[in-house]
Design an enzyme around this catalytic site. Structure first.
Site, short mmCIF file in Angstrom:
data_model
loop_
_atom_site.label_atom_id
_atom_site.label_comp_id
_atom_site.label_asym_id
_atom_site.label_seq_id
_atom_site.Cartn_x
_atom_site.Cartn_y
_atom_site.Cartn_z
N TYR A 141 -3.15 -60.82 -12.17
CA TYR A 141 -3.05 -62.15 -11.58
C TYR A 141 -2.04 -62.20 -10.43
O TYR A 141 -2.10 -63.08 -9.57
CB TYR A 141 -2.63 -63.18 -12.64
CG TYR A 141 -3.69 -63.48 -13.67
CD1 TYR A 141 -5.02 -63.10 -13.49
CD2 TYR A 141 -3.37 -64.14 -14.84
CE1 TYR A 141 -5.98 -63.36 -14.43
CE2 TYR A 141 -4.34 -64.41 -15.80
CZ TYR A 141 -5.64 -64.02 -15.58
OH TYR A 141 -6.60 -64.29 -16.52
N LYS A 191 -5.64 -50.93 -23.04
CA LYS A 191 -6.88 -50.18 -22.76
C LYS A 191 -6.47 -48.79 -22.29
O LYS A 191 -6.83 -48.32 -21.21
CB LYS A 191 -7.71 -50.93 -21.71
CG LYS A 191 -9.15 -50.39 -21.55
CD LYS A 191 -9.99 -50.52 -22.79
CE LYS A 191 -11.42 -50.06 -22.52
NZ LYS A 191 -12.23 -49.99 -23.76
N ASP A 223 -10.97 -54.14 -26.57
CA ASP A 223 -12.31 -54.46 -27.05
C ASP A 223 -12.38 -54.44 -28.57
O ASP A 223 -13.04 -55.28 -29.19
CB ASP A 223 -13.36 -53.51 -26.44
CG ASP A 223 -12.91 -52.06 -26.39
OD1 ASP A 223 -11.74 -51.78 -26.71
OD2 ASP A 223 -13.73 -51.20 -26.02
N ASP A 247 -4.93 -63.69 -21.87
CA ASP A 247 -5.63 -64.91 -21.47
C ASP A 247 -6.98 -65.00 -22.18
O ASP A 247 -7.34 -66.02 -22.77
CB ASP A 247 -5.80 -64.91 -19.95
CG ASP A 247 -6.26 -66.24 -19.40
OD1 ASP A 247 -6.42 -67.20 -20.19
OD2 ASP A 247 -6.45 -66.34 -18.18
N ASP A 251 -7.97 -67.34 -25.83
CA ASP A 251 -9.01 -68.36 -25.77
C ASP A 251 -10.09 -68.09 -26.82
O ASP A 251 -10.63 -69.01 -27.43
CB ASP A 251 -9.64 -68.41 -24.38
CG ASP A 251 -8.82 -69.23 -23.40
OD1 ASP A 251 -7.72 -69.68 -23.79
OD2 ASP A 251 -9.26 -69.43 -22.26
#
Length: 362
Positions: A141, A191, A223, A247, A251
């Protein structure tokens, strides 16, 4: 005791839910003898409309003078066009960066009363109570290069995921400190089988773990974590991860609790320690939901629980925070529900009445 709070209602349902958060905060003041000086400022689309900036300088300056910041939501479909020079969400990102809010805490608790509100089976959800610790000011970001350009073969765009050792260490320590005060289990999500930044993340996590021999550290690929959140959410205690992963995963986890309207968050500038004050910004994780703004149907509980987090982390008022949480749970136990968490034989209430009910139980 007197405290200075900056209030940023923002856009859409922001003013609706913020009014209820303020209502509950004022009830806490009356009950426990505190004085809260509330100062309102602009952020998001309403700020762009009036100042052409998503985060006016006056807003940032007022936040810096405060003991804590309450934020509701930003976002407006009028600014969805990516070609526009400024967007409401720019204000939120700039606020986090400007205040040095590097640690985002998102607790996920499935209330017994709402175990049937999710689409998952109740037996899968029972006992779910964990905290996401999301790095908030680094990663894809914020890192550069970040650009879009045109070549002879078409358009291209790039975003960079960059982390320094220092950025990783401080957020990992937040995770360990929280885990030490809970069930002493920390899951670090990365990851590392693909990304260089994740390999550094894992290395630093292992190094920091030597300072916390009482906390069990495990590593889970992002994942696999997404899958386990759905299959066995009760296995988690504290999850620490980088900005983008946090993020998305938090959610996803909101649906475990039945609605995004149930999940609060805290964005902190330091490592939280029980009984000590840490500057922070407090907000529900949901968006501005402009289609239901002003209709008295939005769920204010996430905002109200964010107030509880503010009382605990930035004002060191743990008993007051617990009183807010207990009041919210009491209202749910008595069967009161907003539209997003309605169930058979429950009593439907609006935004304002839900705030009234919780404030009355402080």
């Amino acid at each position: 005791m007197k405290y200075r709070i900056t209030v940023l209602p923002g856009d859409g349902i922001g003013p609706d839910v913020m009014a209820e958060g303020v209502k509950v905060l004022q009830a806490v003041g009356r009950k426990f003898g505190h004085s809260f000086k509330l100062e309102y400022e602009l952020i998001g689309a309403v700020a762009i409309d009036k100042t052409e900036s998503a985060l006016p300088e006056e807003t940032l300056a007022m936040c810096k003078r405060s003991d804590a910041v309450m934020l509701a939501a930003v976002g407006d479909p009028r600014y969805d066009d990516p070609k526009l020079p400024v967007h409401p969400e720019d204000g939120l990102l700039a606020l986090r960066k400007g205040l040095g809010l590097f640690a985002n805490l998102r607790p996920v608790r499935v209330f017994d009363e709402l175990v049937n509100a999710s689409t998952l089976k109740p037996e899968v959800l029972q006992g779910t109570d964990f905290v996401f610790v999301r790095e908030l000011t680094g990663g894809v970001y914020f890192a550069k290069p970040k650009k879009e350009w045109v070549t002879s073969r078409g358009r291209k765009a790039t975003d960079s995921m960059t982390y320094s050792e220092q950025e990783i260490e401080r957020i990992i320590r937040v995770g360990f400190e929280l885990a030490r005060a809970r069930k002493k289990r920390l899951v670090s999500v990365d990851k590392a089988n693909v990304l260089k930044s994740s390999r550094l993340w894992r290395q630093v996590a292992v190094e920091v773990s030597r300072d916390y021999p009482d906390v069990a550290l495990s590593h889970v690929l992002v994942d696999a974590c997404a899958m386990q959140l759905i299959r066995t959410p009760a296995m988690f205690d504290v999850i620490v991860t980088e900005n983008l992963f946090g993020d998305i995963l938090s959610d996803e986890a909101a649906q475990l609790a039945g609605s995004m309207g149930m999940l609060p968050s805290a964005s902190l500038s330091g490592i939280p320690v029980a009984g000590k004050r840490t500057f922070g910004l407090y907000e529900p994780i949901h968006g501005s939901a402009p289609t239901i703004a002003g209709k008295d149907i939005a769920n204010p509980i996430a905002t109200i629980l964010s107030v509880a987090m503010m009382l605990r982390h930035s004002l060191a008022l743990d008993s007051e925070a617990a009183a807010v949480e207990q009041a919210a749970e009491s209202v749910l136990k008595h069967g009161y529900r907003t539209d997003d968490i309605m169930a058979p034989e429950s009593t439907r209430v609006g935004t304002r009445q839900m705030g009234d009910l919780i404030a009355a139980r402080i």
